[in-house]
Design a protein around this motif. Sequence first.
Motif, PDB file in Angstrom:
ATOM      1  N   SER A  55       8.384  -3.181  -5.576  1.00 54.17           N
ATOM      2  CA  SER A  55       8.417  -2.166  -4.761  1.00 54.17           C
ATOM      3  C   SER A  55       7.879  -2.449  -3.481  1.00 54.17           C
ATOM      4  CB  SER A  55       7.813  -1.013  -5.280  1.00 54.17           C
ATOM      5  OG  SER A  55       6.512  -1.095  -5.598  1.00 54.17           O
ATOM      6  N   ILE A  56       8.598  -1.816  -2.314  1.00 54.13           N
ATOM      7  CA  ILE A  56       7.790  -2.094  -0.986  1.00 54.13           C
ATOM      8  C   ILE A  56       7.602  -0.609  -0.670  1.00 54.13           C
ATOM      9  CG2 ILE A  56       8.027  -2.678   1.466  1.00 54.13           C
ATOM     10  CD1 ILE A  56      10.086  -5.143   0.341  1.00 54.13           C
ATOM     11  N   GLY A  57       6.214  -0.272  -0.353  1.00 47.43           N
ATOM     12  CA  GLY A  57       6.092   1.019   0.253  1.00 47.43           C
ATOM     13  C   GLY A  57       6.010   1.091   1.589  1.00 47.43           C
ATOM     14  N   VAL A  58       6.340   2.217   2.248  1.00 50.05           N
ATOM     15  CA  VAL A  58       6.163   2.213   3.852  1.00 50.05           C
ATOM     16  C   VAL A  58       5.006   3.230   4.192  1.00 50.05           C
ATOM     17  CG1 VAL A  58       7.485   3.204   5.787  1.00 50.05           C
ATOM     18  CG2 VAL A  58       8.843   1.852   3.922  1.00 50.05           C
ATOM     19  N   ASN A  59       4.233   2.675   5.080  1.00 57.86           N
ATOM     20  CA  ASN A  59       3.361   3.672   5.635  1.00 57.86           C
ATOM     21  C   ASN A  59       2.404   4.251   4.790  1.00 57.86           C
ATOM     22  OD1 ASN A  59       4.489   2.746   8.308  1.00 57.86           O
ATOM     23  ND2 ASN A  59       5.620   4.577   8.361  1.00 57.86           N
ATOM     24  N   ASP A  68       1.041   3.114  -5.281  1.00 61.41           N
ATOM     25  CA  ASP A  68       0.247   1.824  -4.761  1.00 61.41           C
ATOM     26  C   ASP A  68       1.363   0.939  -5.142  1.00 61.41           C
ATOM     27  OD1 ASP A  68      -0.876  -0.408  -4.243  1.00 61.41           O
ATOM     28  OD2 ASP A  68      -2.892   0.219  -5.454  1.00 61.41           O
ATOM     29  N   PRO A  69       2.123   0.561  -4.378  1.00 61.73           N
ATOM     30  CA  PRO A  69       3.486  -0.315  -4.440  1.00 61.73           C
ATOM     31  C   PRO A  69       2.958  -1.842  -4.464  1.00 61.73           C
ATOM     32  CG  PRO A  69       3.262  -0.016  -2.134  1.00 61.73           C
ATOM     33  CD  PRO A  69       2.217   0.734  -2.600  1.00 61.73           C
ATOM     34  N   CYS A  70       3.903  -2.672  -5.049  1.00 62.48           N
ATOM     35  CA  CYS A  70       3.820  -4.059  -4.903  1.00 62.48           C
ATOM     36  C   CYS A  70       3.203  -4.646  -3.425  1.00 62.48           C
ATOM     37  CB  CYS A  70       4.974  -4.817  -5.405  1.00 62.48           C
ATOM     38  SG  CYS A  70       5.290  -4.379  -7.295  1.00 62.48           S
ATOM     39  N   VAL A  71       4.104  -4.150  -2.501  1.00 64.65           N
ATOM     40  CA  VAL A  71       3.887  -4.459  -1.359  1.00 64.65           C
ATOM     41  C   VAL A  71       3.932  -3.230  -0.327  1.00 64.65           C
ATOM     42  CG1 VAL A  71       4.898  -5.662   0.896  1.00 64.65           C
ATOM     43  CG2 VAL A  71       4.978  -6.832  -1.218  1.00 64.65           C
ATOM     44  N   LEU A  72       2.823  -3.021   0.734  1.00 67.51           N
ATOM     45  CA  LEU A  72       2.772  -1.973   1.715  1.00 67.51           C
ATOM     46  C   LEU A  72       2.990  -2.715   2.945  1.00 67.51           C
ATOM     47  CD1 LEU A  72       2.080   0.883   1.956  1.00 67.51           C
ATOM     48  CD2 LEU A  72      -0.304   0.094   2.738  1.00 67.51           C
ATOM     49  N   ILE A  73       3.982  -1.975   3.829  1.00 69.11           N
ATOM     50  CA  ILE A  73       4.235  -2.547   4.904  1.00 69.11           C
ATOM     51  C   ILE A  73       3.991  -1.456   5.894  1.00 69.11           C
ATOM     52  CG2 ILE A  73       6.853  -1.724   4.746  1.00 69.11           C
ATOM     53  CD1 ILE A  73       7.581  -4.056   6.633  1.00 69.11           C
ATOM     54  N   TRP A  74       3.425  -1.594   7.177  1.00 68.19           N
ATOM     55  CA  TRP A  74       3.444  -0.687   8.130  1.00 68.19           C
ATOM     56  C   TRP A  74       3.528  -1.432   9.626  1.00 68.19           C
ATOM     57  CZ3 TRP A  74      -0.874  -2.478   5.594  1.00 68.19           C
ATOM     58  CH2 TRP A  74      -1.959  -2.990   6.427  1.00 68.19           C
ATOM     59  N   HIS A  88      -7.175  -0.342   2.489  1.00 69.79           N
ATOM     60  CA  HIS A  88      -7.705  -1.497   2.121  1.00 69.79           C
ATOM     61  C   HIS A  88      -8.028  -1.785   0.767  1.00 69.79           C
ATOM     62  CE1 HIS A  88      -9.837  -5.293   3.011  1.00 69.79           C
ATOM     63  NE2 HIS A  88     -10.941  -4.961   2.223  1.00 69.79           N
ATOM     64  N   VAL A  89      -8.262  -0.803  -0.137  1.00 72.00           N
ATOM     65  CA  VAL A  89      -8.664  -0.667  -1.485  1.00 72.00           C
ATOM     66  C   VAL A  89      -7.261  -0.664  -2.313  1.00 72.00           C
ATOM     67  CG1 VAL A  89     -10.974  -0.116  -1.212  1.00 72.00           C
ATOM     68  CG2 VAL A  89      -9.064   1.605  -1.650  1.00 72.00           C
ATOM     69  N   LEU A  90      -6.353  -0.653  -1.788  1.00 72.60           N
ATOM     70  CA  LEU A  90      -5.111  -0.618  -2.695  1.00 72.60           C
ATOM     71  C   LEU A  90      -4.926  -1.851  -3.090  1.00 72.60           C
ATOM     72  CD1 LEU A  90      -2.476   1.247  -0.230  1.00 72.60           C
ATOM     73  CD2 LEU A  90      -3.659   2.337  -2.119  1.00 72.60           C
ATOM     74  N   ARG A  91      -4.185  -1.998  -4.203  1.00 71.10           N
ATOM     75  CA  ARG A  91      -3.793  -3.434  -4.854  1.00 71.10           C
ATOM     76  C   ARG A  91      -2.684  -4.052  -4.249  1.00 71.10           C
ATOM     77  NH1 ARG A  91      -3.152  -2.505 -10.947  1.00 71.10           N
ATOM     78  NH2 ARG A  91      -3.472  -4.700 -11.059  1.00 71.10           N
ATOM     79  N   ALA A  92      -1.830  -3.178  -3.380  1.00 69.10           N
ATOM     80  CA  ALA A  92      -0.761  -3.810  -2.875  1.00 69.10           C
ATOM     81  C   ALA A  92      -1.068  -4.872  -1.989  1.00 69.10           C
ATOM     82  CB  ALA A  92       0.087  -2.848  -2.055  1.00 69.10           C
ATOM     83  N   ILE A  93      -0.058  -5.950  -1.874  1.00 72.19           N
ATOM     84  CA  ILE A  93      -0.199  -6.871  -0.844  1.00 72.19           C
ATOM     85  C   ILE A  93       0.444  -6.272   0.352  1.00 72.19           C
ATOM     86  CG2 ILE A  93       0.962  -8.883   0.124  1.00 72.19           C
ATOM     87  CD1 ILE A  93       1.813 -10.008  -2.668  1.00 72.19           C
ATOM     88  N   LYS A  94      -0.578  -6.380   1.449  1.00 72.44           N
ATOM     89  CA  LYS A  94      -0.531  -5.603   2.708  1.00 72.44           C
ATOM     90  C   LYS A  94       0.295  -6.416   3.706  1.00 72.44           C
ATOM     91  CE  LYS A  94      -4.617  -3.150   1.032  1.00 72.44           C
ATOM     92  NZ  LYS A  94      -4.288  -4.138  -0.039  1.00 72.44           N
ATOM     93  N   ILE A  95       1.329  -6.050   4.200  1.00 70.28           N
ATOM     94  CA  ILE A  95       2.161  -6.709   5.292  1.00 70.28           C
ATOM     95  C   ILE A  95       2.092  -5.771   6.561  1.00 70.28           C
ATOM     96  CG2 ILE A  95       4.130  -8.091   5.875  1.00 70.28           C
ATOM     97  CD1 ILE A  95       4.305  -8.691   2.882  1.00 70.28           C
ATOM     98  N   SER A  96       1.440  -6.101   7.552  1.00 67.26           N
ATOM     99  CA  SER A  96       1.709  -5.296   8.760  1.00 67.26           C
ATOM    100  C   SER A  96       2.283  -5.953  10.158  1.00 67.26           C
ATOM    101  CB  SER A  96       0.190  -4.756   9.031  1.00 67.26           C
ATOM    102  OG  SER A  96      -0.240  -5.890   9.878  1.00 67.26           O
ATOM    103  N   ARG A  97       2.667  -5.262  10.906  1.00 71.92           N
ATOM    104  CA  ARG A  97       3.078  -6.020  12.487  1.00 71.92           C
ATOM    105  C   ARG A  97       1.753  -6.355  12.779  1.00 71.92           C
ATOM    106  NH1 ARG A  97       5.159  -2.421  17.568  1.00 71.92           N
ATOM    107  NH2 ARG A  97       5.451  -4.307  18.619  1.00 71.92           N
TER     108      ARG A  97
END
Length: 238
Positions: A55-59, A68-74, A88-97
């Motif tokens: 899963s990729i979660g948005v915002n 808490d998705p596999c990936v978080l994007i914002w 910051h404490v989410l387990r998701a891999i965080k990918i941001s602009r």
Amino acid sequence: MHRNATRTGIVRRSLQARLAIKEWKNRLQGSPAFIIGNGPSLNHCNLKLIEPFFSIGVNRCYLEGGIDPCVLIWQDLSLFNSQYSQLHVLRAIKISRDISDPKKLYYNFHVRGGDYHFDPSTPHILYGRGSTGPLAVQLAVSFGCSPIILLGMDCKRGEHGESDFYGENKYWVESTIKNCLKGLYFIKDECPVEVINCSNNELWIRQTLEEVVEQIDSKHKLGRQGYVAKLLNLSSQI
């Protein structure tokens, strides 16, 4: 090197490491991807059903009632500034602009303006501004995911006037719905892989999450650790 993975996601500081997602092309070839928006219809989805899948979660999809998705994007700095202690404490891999990660902690992508555009060869370069959902779909396609399954991608207010599944988003502006719809039309017209809709919009036939999950092959039930290991090209799970 990955000791923080289970608590705060993967943290990277060097520029080379932050842009490492450019190497993640096709690493999830053939895996379904759930793209999780913030629309009110998300409240009617049993999100536990998608925990075994990618899963990729948005915002702010992780707020109360979310996931808490596999990936978080914002892409907006306002999310980092207002939600840092929570995201910051989410387990998701965080990918941001790149400009929306001022502490330089997470994986980054660069946005090129103009129209939305699919270029699966460049996971670290996404195209188009205005709505993050289409960027999440671009990212999933670059990872080789198929089909793309949309959740909470409504582009409309809920039955009680709420903007998002968690209530009112104070960052909404007059153009928010317009930009969201533009992104949905881009996905419908140009996505190179199958799109399945479990959201409250009229661009596709709407399916229930239950019937969609039932049709997914059990081989794709890798869980968060399995998908993180694939993305990071690890020889064993974290």
